[in-house]
Each structure stands twice: as structure tokens, then as C-alpha cells.
Design a protein around this motif. Structure first.
Motif, PDB file in Angstrom:
ATOM      1  N   PRO A 553       1.353  24.769 -12.293  1.00 16.93           N
ATOM      2  CA  PRO A 553       1.002  24.396 -13.699  1.00 16.93           C
ATOM      3  C   PRO A 553       2.084  24.785 -14.692  1.00 16.93           C
ATOM      4  O   PRO A 553       2.287  24.090 -15.697  1.00 16.93           O
ATOM      5  CB  PRO A 553      -0.297  25.156 -13.968  1.00 16.93           C
ATOM      6  N   ASP A 554       2.741  25.869 -14.480  1.00 14.22           N
ATOM      7  CA  ASP A 554       3.790  26.273 -15.414  1.00 14.22           C
ATOM      8  C   ASP A 554       4.943  25.297 -15.409  1.00 14.22           C
ATOM      9  O   ASP A 554       5.600  25.073 -16.429  1.00 14.22           O
ATOM     10  CB  ASP A 554       4.280  27.671 -15.050  1.00 14.22           C
ATOM     11  N   LEU A 555       5.206  24.700 -14.242  1.00 13.49           N
ATOM     12  CA  LEU A 555       6.315  23.732 -14.183  1.00 13.49           C
ATOM     13  C   LEU A 555       6.024  22.459 -14.960  1.00 13.49           C
ATOM     14  O   LEU A 555       6.929  21.781 -15.422  1.00 13.49           O
ATOM     15  CB  LEU A 555       6.613  23.416 -12.714  1.00 13.49           C
ATOM     16  N   ARG A 556       4.716  22.113 -15.059  1.00 16.00           N
ATOM     17  CA  ARG A 556       4.375  20.861 -15.753  1.00 16.00           C
ATOM     18  C   ARG A 556       4.353  21.025 -17.279  1.00 16.00           C
ATOM     19  O   ARG A 556       4.350  20.031 -17.992  1.00 16.00           O
ATOM     20  CB  ARG A 556       3.007  20.387 -15.294  1.00 16.00           C
ATOM     21  N   GLN A 557       4.277  22.245 -17.787  1.00 11.24           N
ATOM     22  CA  GLN A 557       4.264  22.414 -19.252  1.00 11.24           C
ATOM     23  C   GLN A 557       5.649  22.118 -19.836  1.00 11.24           C
ATOM     24  O   GLN A 557       6.656  22.325 -19.177  1.00 11.24           O
ATOM     25  CB  GLN A 557       3.875  23.864 -19.582  1.00 11.24           C
ATOM     26  N   PRO A 558       5.662  21.657 -21.078  1.00 13.66           N
ATOM     27  CA  PRO A 558       6.975  21.378 -21.711  1.00 13.66           C
ATOM     28  C   PRO A 558       7.708  22.667 -21.996  1.00 13.66           C
ATOM     29  O   PRO A 558       7.130  23.765 -22.000  1.00 13.66           O
ATOM     30  CB  PRO A 558       6.587  20.657 -23.005  1.00 13.66           C
ATOM     31  N   LEU A 559       8.972  22.494 -22.236  1.00 15.89           N
ATOM     32  CA  LEU A 559       9.803  23.650 -22.486  1.00 15.89           C
ATOM     33  C   LEU A 559       9.427  24.349 -23.778  1.00 15.89           C
ATOM     34  O   LEU A 559       9.408  25.576 -23.870  1.00 15.89           O
ATOM     35  CB  LEU A 559      11.281  23.237 -22.508  1.00 15.89           C
ATOM     36  N   TYR A 560       9.093  23.536 -24.815  1.00 17.72           N
ATOM     37  CA  TYR A 560       8.697  24.062 -26.119  1.00 17.72           C
ATOM     38  C   TYR A 560       7.356  23.460 -26.515  1.00 17.72           C
ATOM     39  O   TYR A 560       7.019  22.345 -26.108  1.00 17.72           O
ATOM     40  CB  TYR A 560       9.735  23.749 -27.204  1.00 17.72           C
ATOM     41  N   GLN A 561       6.571  24.148 -27.363  1.00 15.49           N
ATOM     42  CA  GLN A 561       5.284  23.645 -27.838  1.00 15.49           C
ATOM     43  C   GLN A 561       5.514  22.717 -29.038  1.00 15.49           C
ATOM     44  O   GLN A 561       6.137  23.112 -30.021  1.00 15.49           O
ATOM     45  CB  GLN A 561       4.390  24.830 -28.257  1.00 15.49           C
ATOM     46  N   LEU A 562       5.004  21.471 -28.893  1.00 10.06           N
ATOM     47  CA  LEU A 562       5.214  20.444 -29.928  1.00 10.06           C
ATOM     48  C   LEU A 562       3.983  20.363 -30.832  1.00 10.06           C
ATOM     49  O   LEU A 562       2.845  20.424 -30.362  1.00 10.06           O
ATOM     50  CB  LEU A 562       5.473  19.075 -29.292  1.00 10.06           C
ATOM     51  N   HIS A 563       4.211  20.189 -32.158  1.00 11.49           N
ATOM     52  CA  HIS A 563       3.138  20.015 -33.152  1.00 11.49           C
ATOM     53  C   HIS A 563       3.294  18.679 -33.879  1.00 11.49           C
ATOM     54  O   HIS A 563       2.883  18.546 -35.036  1.00 11.49           O
ATOM     55  CB  HIS A 563       3.177  21.164 -34.167  1.00 11.49           C
ATOM     56  N   SER A 564       3.871  17.676 -33.291  1.00 11.80           N
ATOM     57  CA  SER A 564       4.080  16.370 -33.955  1.00 11.80           C
ATOM     58  C   SER A 564       3.823  15.270 -32.936  1.00 11.80           C
ATOM     59  O   SER A 564       3.291  15.509 -31.852  1.00 11.80           O
ATOM     60  CB  SER A 564       5.511  16.286 -34.521  1.00 11.80           C
ATOM     61  N   TYR A 565       4.205  14.039 -33.273  1.00 11.13           N
ATOM     62  CA  TYR A 565       4.005  12.891 -32.390  1.00 11.13           C
ATOM     63  C   TYR A 565       5.086  12.873 -31.311  1.00 11.13           C
ATOM     64  O   TYR A 565       6.259  13.173 -31.562  1.00 11.13           O
ATOM     65  CB  TYR A 565       4.055  11.580 -33.172  1.00 11.13           C
ATOM     66  N   THR A 566       4.678  12.423 -30.150  1.00  8.22           N
ATOM     67  CA  THR A 566       5.636  12.231 -29.062  1.00  8.22           C
ATOM     68  C   THR A 566       6.148  10.817 -29.083  1.00  8.22           C
ATOM     69  O   THR A 566       5.628   9.939 -29.787  1.00  8.22           O
ATOM     70  CB  THR A 566       4.955  12.516 -27.712  1.00  8.22           C
ATOM     71  N   SER A 567       7.159  10.573 -28.298  1.00  8.51           N
ATOM     72  CA  SER A 567       7.747   9.237 -28.245  1.00  8.51           C
ATOM     73  C   SER A 567       6.754   8.233 -27.677  1.00  8.51           C
ATOM     74  O   SER A 567       6.734   7.052 -28.073  1.00  8.51           O
ATOM     75  CB  SER A 567       9.022   9.256 -27.406  1.00  8.51           C
ATOM     76  N   ASP A 568       5.907   8.678 -26.747  1.00  4.72           N
ATOM     77  CA  ASP A 568       4.918   7.737 -26.172  1.00  4.72           C
ATOM     78  C   ASP A 568       3.893   7.303 -27.220  1.00  4.72           C
ATOM     79  O   ASP A 568       3.513   6.130 -27.301  1.00  4.72           O
ATOM     80  CB  ASP A 568       4.200   8.407 -24.992  1.00  4.72           C
ATOM     81  N   LYS A 569       3.453   8.280 -28.049  1.00  8.35           N
ATOM     82  CA  LYS A 569       2.491   7.912 -29.094  1.00  8.35           C
ATOM     83  C   LYS A 569       3.101   6.976 -30.125  1.00  8.35           C
ATOM     84  O   LYS A 569       2.460   6.049 -30.626  1.00  8.35           O
ATOM     85  CB  LYS A 569       1.981   9.176 -29.788  1.00  8.35           C
ATOM     86  N   ILE A 570       4.344   7.234 -30.474  1.00 12.77           N
ATOM     87  CA  ILE A 570       4.993   6.387 -31.495  1.00 12.77           C
ATOM     88  C   ILE A 570       5.182   4.971 -30.979  1.00 12.77           C
ATOM     89  O   ILE A 570       4.915   3.980 -31.653  1.00 12.77           O
ATOM     90  CB  ILE A 570       6.329   7.009 -31.921  1.00 12.77           C
ATOM     91  N   THR A 571       5.640   4.832 -29.738  1.00 14.26           N
ATOM     92  CA  THR A 571       5.873   3.493 -29.185  1.00 14.26           C
ATOM     93  C   THR A 571       4.581   2.785 -28.824  1.00 14.26           C
ATOM     94  O   THR A 571       4.568   1.563 -28.605  1.00 14.26           O
ATOM     95  CB  THR A 571       6.751   3.608 -27.936  1.00 14.26           C
ATOM     96  N   SER A 572       3.447   3.532 -28.740  1.00 17.95           N
ATOM     97  CA  SER A 572       2.167   2.856 -28.458  1.00 17.95           C
ATOM     98  C   SER A 572       1.635   2.105 -29.676  1.00 17.95           C
ATOM     99  O   SER A 572       0.744   1.269 -29.540  1.00 17.95           O
ATOM    100  CB  SER A 572       1.135   3.890 -28.002  1.00 17.95           C
TER     101      SER A 572
END
Length: 619
Positions: A553-572
Motif C-alpha cells: 500500500p505504501d508503494l501505491r500512495q503518491p509521493l506528495y499529498q495533493l489538495h487540488s485537481y488531478t490531470s485526470d479530473k481536468i481532462t474528464s
């Protein structure tokens, strides 16, 4: 082009095309790079012409708006005047209906009174009137059948014919010829009837004139005036003429007062008539009788208490007499007012004459009664004769004093009438002068306005011509300056190319020398180990230990904690994809793109407090 538009045009033109300062030269120099061709920013004269055309269009739009507002104001004024005419005519129509009802009620009452008397003569007269009324009714019905029935039948036939045919062009020639023939027949018949009615009207008018002449009635422009001077009984009244008076001298002196009074008022009437002889001798003010009567009826419809009375009835007169010039109508109005003033003054004099005669008759009756009583007493008592004579003298003195007082009063009234007439003439003269000055001022203002417009137009043309000359001169200067700039830039470019070439040669020599020195250093510090290229791709010992300690599970977490939109959400979001496609096609700044993007809904409904107002103006 106004002054404000001209200043805007000059400032924008100078700031966009005629910069010759150091800042402009520096900005122009920054556009040149090594190895690029020289560029010169051209003057956008098409934009200047478009600005001029846009200002001209704005001026023409303002003029059209002013004309439309002026036209609307005239229409509003015309509507207001017509509404007032309609209200006045409605009141007049109501008054005429009431008057007609009153006359009919009086006629019916008169008939009822005649029937109640049961007199053979009146019964015969009533029978003749009834017969005449039935004849008039039959004639009116016959006239209606001859005039209105053909017109209504033709109208009904035409209406039914045009309802059957949707278009007039579909009518065949034969029905049209029949319709035109029938219309010509109806028109000819109507003309004959109108001519017959005109002849009957002239006959009735002639009979009325003969009747008025026989009964002493004068018609001054629709103002019927009975000759009151003939109705005033001149001389000594009958109730005074046969009164008894013992003193013949007193009797003759008192009765002569009636003759003096008649002569005095007759002279006043003759003087007043001679003063207004020009008005009396002008029949109907130079107009026809019909037009004069129509004008008089028209003026009487507008009461004196009405606001803007003269303006309203003059406007109505101009509409009802289109074949008369306004000057003729104004002249006839002046004649009408003068005639009304003459008749009113004449009626005042006649009323005063009758009043004075009545007062004098009453005074003489009382005087003769007193004298008679005194005579009776003196006949019984002879001793009081002297006293009776003295009393007669006193009465004679009273009569003389009363006569002098009456003369003074009459003179004062005559002076008052003359003064009032002079004041009215002076007021009329002042009104004419005021109107004349007002018209002259309006004409002067109109001429001044036209001259200002002409001078402004010439100034604008001269300003445009001067601007065109200035533009031509500046273009010539700019062309000369551009030639010098191009030559200067060519020289500068050649120098920069030579300097760059020398710099490249020096840099190449320095690089070769640096590489030789580095090679000597590499040979001195060369490692004496075996070559292992795969060791570069392998992880270090510390990195390997850290990766071994991490869980899945630790490997799947992102390197930093994000508090905004991701690229997938924006392009959706479909709006982003549509905007990207429009941008690639070069249409993202067009009106079509704005319209399409405003119609695409977002993936989630926005909060009410965050609703966008960007595309409200484009809907």
C-alpha cells in the motif's frame, strides 16, 4: 467629425504610426535578430479610414435619431390637438342633441296646447303642419331610396364578388367592365341628385333672405341682428303724451326731453355706424355666405374660457378651409371680431337708450302727478296759488338739474366707451407688434442656425483637407526616413555578422585549447579498475534496504499529498476537451466557440453562490 472625435483620432494616429522617438527606435531595433531580415512597421491607414467612417456613421445615426424624435414630437402634438378638437366637437354634438330634444318637446307641447283649445283655425293649422310633416317624411324616404340604396347595393355586390375571388387580378375583363359601368351610373345619378339639392338650397336661401329683409333682420356673417333702432319707439311715449299737466310750459319743456334724448342716442349710433362703416359694408368679410357662417359656427364652438382658444380654432379653420391661405383666415378673423365688437356696442347703446327713456317716462309721470295734485289743491285753495307757482318753479329747476345730471352721466358714459375703445385698439396694436417681433426673432434665429451649420460644415471640410495634407506630408517624410533607416540597419547588420564570425573563431580556438588541457588532466587521474557499465543501473545498498522495508500500500500512495485537481479530473471535463479541439483548429477566439462552450454543461452542477456570469451577454 466633432472636436472630441478629431482629438481622439489625432492622438491614436500619432501613437500608432508617427513615433520617431528613441523608445520607438529601440523597440524597432529589438525586432532584428542575428541572421534575420530587416522589418519596418507599416502605417495602418485602413484602420484610420475605418475610424473616420465609424465616426461618420455615429454622426449619421445621431441625426436619424434626432429626426425620428422630432417627427415623433410633431405626431404627438398633432394627436393632442386632434384629441382636443374631438372633445370640443363632442360637447357641441351633445349640445345640439339637447337643443333638438328641447325644440321637439316645445313643438309637442305647442301641439298639445292647440288641441286643448279646440279652435277650428288652430286645428286647421295643425292639420296642415301634420300633412307637411308627412310629405317631408315621404320625400326623405324617397331621397334615401334614390341615393343610399344604390350605393349600398353596389357595395354589397362588390364585397361579395371580392370575397369569392381571392385576388383582383383573377377577375375576368367582362365582370370588371360591368362593375365600372354600374359605378359610373351610380356616380352620375349622385351628381344629378347633388345638383338638384344645390338648386333647392339656393331657392331656400333666397326665400330666407327675402323674409329677413321683410322683417328687418340683418345677417352679418351668421350673426342675426334685428334692427333695434326701429323697435325703439321715438318721440313721446303714449303713456306720457296724454297725461294732464296744468302748466303747459312745464309740459312742453318736459316732453321735449324725449326728443333731445332720441337725438342724442341717434347721433351716437350714427357716429358709431360711420366709424365702423368699412366693416358693415363688407358683406361676410369678403367670403361667401356659406364659408362665413361655417367660420362663425366654428369660433362659437370654442368657449372664451378655453386655454389656447385662438390656437385651437385657427388650427381647425386651417383644416376646414384648405383652399384658404392663413393670411386670409386671419384677416377674416379680424373682421369677425370687429363686427362682434360693433354689434355688442350697438346693443349696449340701444339698451341704454331704452333704459333712459323708461327712467325719463317714470320721472315725468311722477312729476305730472305731483303737479296735478298741486293744481287740485290750488284750485280749492286760491290763497296758496303763489306757493303753487313757486313749487312749479322748483320742480322745473329739479327737472333742469336732473337733465344736466343726465347729460353729464351720458357724457361720462360716452367718454368711458371711447376710452375703452382706445384701450382695445392700443392693446390690439401692442399684440400685433409683439407677434411681429416674435416672428422676426424666430426668422433671425433660423437664419443664424443655417449660417452656423454652413460655417461648421465648411470648417469640417477644411479640417479634413488639412488632415489629408498633413498625412501625405508625414508619409513622404516617413518614406525618406525609412530609406535611411534601412541603409543604417544594413551597415549595422554587416558589422554584427563580422563581429560574430570573429567571436566564433576565437571561441573555437579556446574550446580546442580547453579540450587539450582537459585531456591531459583525465590522463593524470585515470582509474585503474575494470569497466562495469551495469553497475550504473543497479540500486545502491541504502536504496535497496529502504525499498525492502516498504509495503505494497505504501508503494501505491503518491509521493506528495495533493489538495487540488488531478490531470485526470481536468481532462474528464468535456468543456476542456472541446476547448482543446477548438484551440487546435484555431477557432477558440471566435463567436462560434463562445456559443458552443456556453451550451456545454459541467460534469457536476455548480453551487448557486458560484454561478458563472461570463456568458450572460452572449445568450
Amino acid at each position: 467629425m466633432s472636436g472630441r472625435d478629431l482629438r481622439t483620432f489625432l492622438s491614436s494616429h500619432r501613437s500608432g504610426t508617427f513615433h520617431t522617438s528613441k523608445t520607438s527606435s529601440d523597440s524597432l531595433g529589438r525586432k532584428y535578430t542575428v541572421g534575420s531580415a530587416p522589418k519596418v512597421q507599416p502605417v495602418d491607414y485602413e484602420q484610420v479610414l475605418s475610424n473616420i467612417q465609424r465616426h461618420k456613421d455615429n454622426v449619421s445615426t445621431g441625426l436619424k435619431r434626432f429626426k425620428s424624435i422630432s417627427k415623433k414630437g410633431k405626431e404627438t402634438k398633432e394627436t393632442s390637438i386632434l384629441r382636443k378638437h374631438h372633445e370640443i366637437w363632442k360637447k357641441e354634438h351633445t349640445r345640439m342633441i339637447d337643443l333638438q330634444s328641447k325644440v321637439r318637446s316645445e313643438l309637442n307641447q305647442w301641439r298639445a296646447d292647440i288641441l286643448a283649445k279646440d279652435d277650428p283655425i288652430f286645428n286647421e293649422l295643425l292639420m296642415e303642419l301634420t300633412t307637411f310633416e308627412s310629405e317631408l317624411y315621404e320625400q326623405s324616404q324617397q331621397f334615401r331610396a334614390l341615393t343610399l340604396t344604390p350605393v349600398r347595393s353596389v357595395r354589397t355586390e362588390l364585397k361579395s364578388l371580392f370575397e369569392e375571388r381571392s385576388e383582383v387580378d383573377q377577375l375576368t375583363p367582362s365582370p370588371l367592365e360591368l362593375i365600372m359601368a354600374e359605378l359610373e351610373t351610380v356616380v352620375e345619378q349622385q351628381n344629378k341628385i347633388q345638383q338638384l339639392l344645390q338648386d333647392e338650397y339656393e331657392i331656400v336661401e333666397t326665400d330666407l333672405e327675402v323674409f329677413m329683409d321683410d322683417w328687418g333682420i340683418c345677417n352679418h356673417g351668421n350673426t342675426l341682428v334685428v334692427k333695434e333702432t326701429e323697435k325703439v319707439v321715438r318721440g313721446v311715449p303714449l303713456k306720457v303724451k296724454y297725461l294732464e299737466c296744468p302748466d303747459e310750459k312745464l309740459r312742453s319743456e318736459v316732453l321735449n326731453e324725449f326728443s333731445r334724448l332720441d337725438e342724442q342716442f341717434t347721433s351716437l349710433l350714427d357716429e358709431w355706424r360711420s366709424t365702423n362703416e368699412s366693416i358693415i359694408n363688407l358683406p361676410y368679410g369678403g367670403w361667401s355666405r356659406c364659408n362665413a357662417e361655417r367660420f362663425c359656427y366654428l369660433v362659437e364652438q370654442y368657449p372664451p374660457s378655453l386655454t389656447n382658444r385662438r390656437r385651437l380654432y385657427m388650427d381647425r379653420a386651417v383644416r376646414e378651409f384648405p383652399y384658404k391661405r392663413r393670411e386670409e383666415i386671419v384677416a377674416h378673423e379680424s373682421w369677425h371680431h370687429s363686427l362682434q365688437h360693433y354689434l355688442a356696442t350697438q346693443r349696449t347703446l340701444l339698451t341704454s337708450w331704452t333704459t333712459h327713456r323708461g327712467e325719463l317716462a317714470d320721472k315725468v309721470t311722477s312729476l305730472f302727478e305731483e303737479v296735478r295734485q298741486s293744481c287740485q289743491v290750488n284750485s280749492l285753495i286760491m290763497r296758496e296759488r303763489e306757493e303753487w307757482r313757486q313749487k312749479c318753479q322748483r320742480q322745473y329747476h329739479k327737472v333742469r338739474t336732473w337733465r344736466e345730471e343726465k347729460v353729464k352721466v351720458q357724457q361720462a358714459e360716452a367718454a368711458k366707451i371711447a376710452k375703452q375703445r382706445a384701450l382695445e385698439e392700443e392693446q390690439h396694436h401692442r399684440d400685433e407688434l409683439r407677434q411681429q417681433k416674435k416672428r422676426e426673432c424666430e426668422k433671425h434665429e433660423i437664419r443664424q442656425y443655417h449660417s452656423n451649420l454652413e460655417s461648421r460644415r465648411h470648417a469640417d471640410l477644411e479640417q479634413v483637407r488639412r488632415l489629408e495634407d498633413v498625412v501625405k506630408i508625414e508619409k513622404k517624410k516617413q518614406a525618406t526616413l525609412n530609406v535611411g533607416r534601412i541603409e543604417y540597419r544594413h551597415e549595422r547588420l554587416s558589422e554584427k555578422i563580422a563581429e560574430a564570425k570573429e567571436a566564433r573563431e576565437v571561441a573555437e580556438k579556446e574550446a580546442i585549447e580547453k579540450e587539450r588541457r582537459l585531456e591531459l588532466l583525465r590522463q593524470q587521474v585515470q582509474v585503474e579498475t575494470t569497466s562495469d557499465p551495469e553497475r550504473v543501473l543497479q540500486a545502491t545498498a541504502s536504496t535497496q534496504a529502504r525499498l525492502t522495508a516498504l509495503t505494497e500500500p505504501d508503494l501505491r500512495q503518491p509521493l506528495y499529498q495533493l489538495h487540488s485537481y488531478t490531470s485526470d479530473k481536468i481532462t474528464s471535463d468535456p468543456r476542456v476537451r472541446v476547448e482543446t479541439a477548438l484551440r487546435e483548429a484555431g477557432l477558440h477566439t471566435s463567436h462560434y466557440a463562445r456559443k458552443i462552450l456556453s451550451k456545454i454543461p459541467p460534469p457536476q452542477r455548480p453551487r448557486p453562490d458560484q454561478a458563472s456570469t461570463l456568458f450572460k451577454d452572449t445568450k
